[in-house]
Motif scaffolding. Structure first.
Motif, PDB file in Angstrom:
ATOM      1  N   ASP A  29      -5.090 -69.360   1.358  1.00 28.47           N
ATOM      2  CA  ASP A  29      -5.614 -70.677   1.738  1.00 28.47           C
ATOM      3  C   ASP A  29      -5.210 -71.088   3.152  1.00 28.47           C
ATOM      4  N   ILE A  30      -5.072 -70.111   4.051  1.00 25.27           N
ATOM      5  CA  ILE A  30      -4.830 -70.410   5.457  1.00 25.27           C
ATOM      6  C   ILE A  30      -5.881 -69.672   6.279  1.00 25.27           C
ATOM      7  N   ASP A  31      -6.073 -70.085   7.498  1.00 29.53           N
ATOM      8  CA  ASP A  31      -6.996 -69.419   8.400  1.00 29.53           C
ATOM      9  C   ASP A  31      -6.273 -68.234   9.021  1.00 29.53           C
ATOM     10  N   THR A  32      -6.438 -67.054   8.430  1.00 27.58           N
ATOM     11  CA  THR A  32      -5.723 -65.870   8.906  1.00 27.58           C
ATOM     12  C   THR A  32      -6.177 -65.453  10.299  1.00 27.58           C
ATOM     13  N   ARG A  33      -7.405 -65.776  10.668  1.00 24.04           N
ATOM     14  CA  ARG A  33      -7.866 -65.458  12.029  1.00 24.04           C
ATOM     15  C   ARG A  33      -7.063 -66.254  13.051  1.00 24.04           C
ATOM     16  N   MET A  34      -6.812 -67.524  12.782  1.00 18.57           N
ATOM     17  CA  MET A  34      -6.021 -68.356  13.692  1.00 18.57           C
ATOM     18  C   MET A  34      -4.574 -67.872  13.737  1.00 18.57           C
ATOM     19  N   LEU A  35      -4.024 -67.495  12.586  1.00 16.36           N
ATOM     20  CA  LEU A  35      -2.658 -66.968  12.550  1.00 16.36           C
ATOM     21  C   LEU A  35      -2.565 -65.699  13.381  1.00 16.36           C
ATOM     22  N   THR A  36      -3.518 -64.789  13.231  1.00 16.25           N
ATOM     23  CA  THR A  36      -3.549 -63.550  14.015  1.00 16.25           C
ATOM     24  C   THR A  36      -3.646 -63.851  15.499  1.00 16.25           C
ATOM     25  N   LYS A  37      -4.475 -64.813  15.868  1.00 14.24           N
ATOM     26  CA  LYS A  37      -4.635 -65.188  17.280  1.00 14.24           C
ATOM     27  C   LYS A  37      -3.316 -65.702  17.851  1.00 14.24           C
ATOM     28  N   LYS A  38      -2.605 -66.543  17.084  1.00 14.99           N
ATOM     29  CA  LYS A  38      -1.322 -67.080  17.557  1.00 14.99           C
ATOM     30  C   LYS A  38      -0.299 -65.969  17.757  1.00 14.99           C
ATOM     31  N   ILE A  39      -0.244 -65.027  16.817  1.00 11.83           N
ATOM     32  CA  ILE A  39       0.717 -63.928  16.935  1.00 11.83           C
ATOM     33  C   ILE A  39       0.368 -63.059  18.135  1.00 11.83           C
ATOM     34  N   ARG A  40      -0.915 -62.807  18.376  1.00 11.46           N
ATOM     35  CA  ARG A  40      -1.325 -62.004  19.535  1.00 11.46           C
ATOM     36  C   ARG A  40      -0.960 -62.702  20.844  1.00 11.46           C
ATOM     37  N   GLU A  41      -1.144 -64.008  20.893  1.00 12.67           N
ATOM     38  CA  GLU A  41      -0.876 -64.754  22.127  1.00 12.67           C
ATOM     39  C   GLU A  41       0.608 -64.955  22.377  1.00 12.67           C
ATOM     40  N   LYS A  42       1.398 -65.177  21.322  1.00 12.99           N
ATOM     41  CA  LYS A  42       2.794 -65.557  21.492  1.00 12.99           C
ATOM     42  C   LYS A  42       3.788 -64.487  21.061  1.00 12.99           C
ATOM     43  N   GLY A  43       3.323 -63.412  20.429  1.00 18.09           N
ATOM     44  CA  GLY A  43       4.231 -62.392  19.913  1.00 18.09           C
ATOM     45  C   GLY A  43       4.818 -62.835  18.584  1.00 18.09           C
ATOM     46  N   ALA A  44       5.721 -62.024  18.048  1.00 20.42           N
ATOM     47  CA  ALA A  44       6.366 -62.381  16.793  1.00 20.42           C
ATOM     48  C   ALA A  44       7.128 -63.684  16.980  1.00 20.42           C
ATOM     49  N   MET A  45       7.052 -64.560  16.005  1.00 22.33           N
ATOM     50  CA  MET A  45       7.657 -65.886  16.133  1.00 22.33           C
ATOM     51  C   MET A  45       8.683 -66.134  15.037  1.00 22.33           C
ATOM     52  N   VAL A  46       9.678 -66.911  15.358  1.00 18.15           N
ATOM     53  CA  VAL A  46      10.666 -67.321  14.373  1.00 18.15           C
ATOM     54  C   VAL A  46      10.009 -68.357  13.467  1.00 18.15           C
ATOM     55  N   GLY A  47      10.161 -68.162  12.182  1.00 20.49           N
ATOM     56  CA  GLY A  47       9.575 -69.106  11.234  1.00 20.49           C
ATOM     57  C   GLY A  47       9.954 -68.696   9.819  1.00 20.49           C
ATOM     58  N   ARG A  48       9.399 -69.398   8.883  1.00 25.11           N
ATOM     59  CA  ARG A  48       9.633 -69.051   7.484  1.00 25.11           C
ATOM     60  C   ARG A  48       8.468 -69.526   6.649  1.00 25.11           C
ATOM     61  N   ILE A  49       8.307 -68.908   5.522  1.00 30.79           N
ATOM     62  CA  ILE A  49       7.282 -69.321   4.571  1.00 30.79           C
ATOM     63  C   ILE A  49       7.932 -70.341   3.659  1.00 30.79           C
ATOM     64  N   GLU A  50       7.404 -71.529   3.627  1.00 33.50           N
ATOM     65  CA  GLU A  50       7.997 -72.626   2.868  1.00 33.50           C
ATOM     66  C   GLU A  50       7.420 -72.661   1.458  1.00 33.50           C
ATOM     67  N   VAL A  51       8.285 -72.589   0.473  1.00 31.12           N
ATOM     68  CA  VAL A  51       7.873 -72.667  -0.921  1.00 31.12           C
ATOM     69  C   VAL A  51       8.158 -74.066  -1.455  1.00 31.12           C
ATOM     70  N   ASP A  52       9.324 -74.573  -1.139  1.00 32.45           N
ATOM     71  CA  ASP A  52       9.737 -75.897  -1.587  1.00 32.45           C
ATOM     72  C   ASP A  52       9.505 -76.888  -0.452  1.00 32.45           C
TER      73      ASP A  52
END
Length: 88
Positions: A29-52
Motif C-alpha cells: 500500500d505504498i507507491d513503490t515507484r516513488m520509493l525507488t526514485k527516492k533511493i536512486r536520487e539520495k542513495g541508501a537512507m537511514v530509516g525504519r519500518i514502523e509497525v507500532d
C-alpha cells in the motif's frame, strides 16, 4: 496490489505468512515507484519500518549511515557460483 489469497498450485503458504516465518519485513500500500526514485536520487537512507504507530520517535543519530558502507560487497558472494551447466 497485495493478494491475501494465494492460488499457485505449488504454494504452501501466502507471501505474508512466508515473510513473517522468515523474519523479513514487507511493505504494501505504498507507491513503490516513488520509493525507488527516492533511493536512486539520495542513495541508501537511514530509516525504519514502523509497525507500532505509537512507538517513540527513533534517535537517528545512533543509527549507522548505510552510505558509509560498501553494501554490495557485504551481500555478494566472494567466488563465482555456477548453477546447472552454466552459460554455454
Amino acid at each position: 496490489d497485495y493478494s491475501h489469497h494465494y492460488s499457485h498450485w505449488k504454494a504452501a503458504s501466502s507471501l505474508g505468512d512466508w515473510l513473517k516465518e522468515e523474519g523479513v519485513p514487507g511493505l504494501c500500500d505504498i507507491d513503490t515507484r516513488m520509493l525507488t526514485k527516492k533511493i536512486r536520487e539520495k542513495g541508501a537512507m537511514v530509516g525504519r519500518i514502523e509497525v507500532d504507530m505509537n512507538a517513540p520517535a527513533p534517535d537517528f543519530s545512533k543509527m549507522r549511515n548505510p552510505n558509509e558502507r560498501h553494501l554490495v560487497a557485504e551481500v555478494s558472494t566472494k567466488e563465482v557460483k555456477v548453477f546447472g551447466k552454466g552459460n554455454p
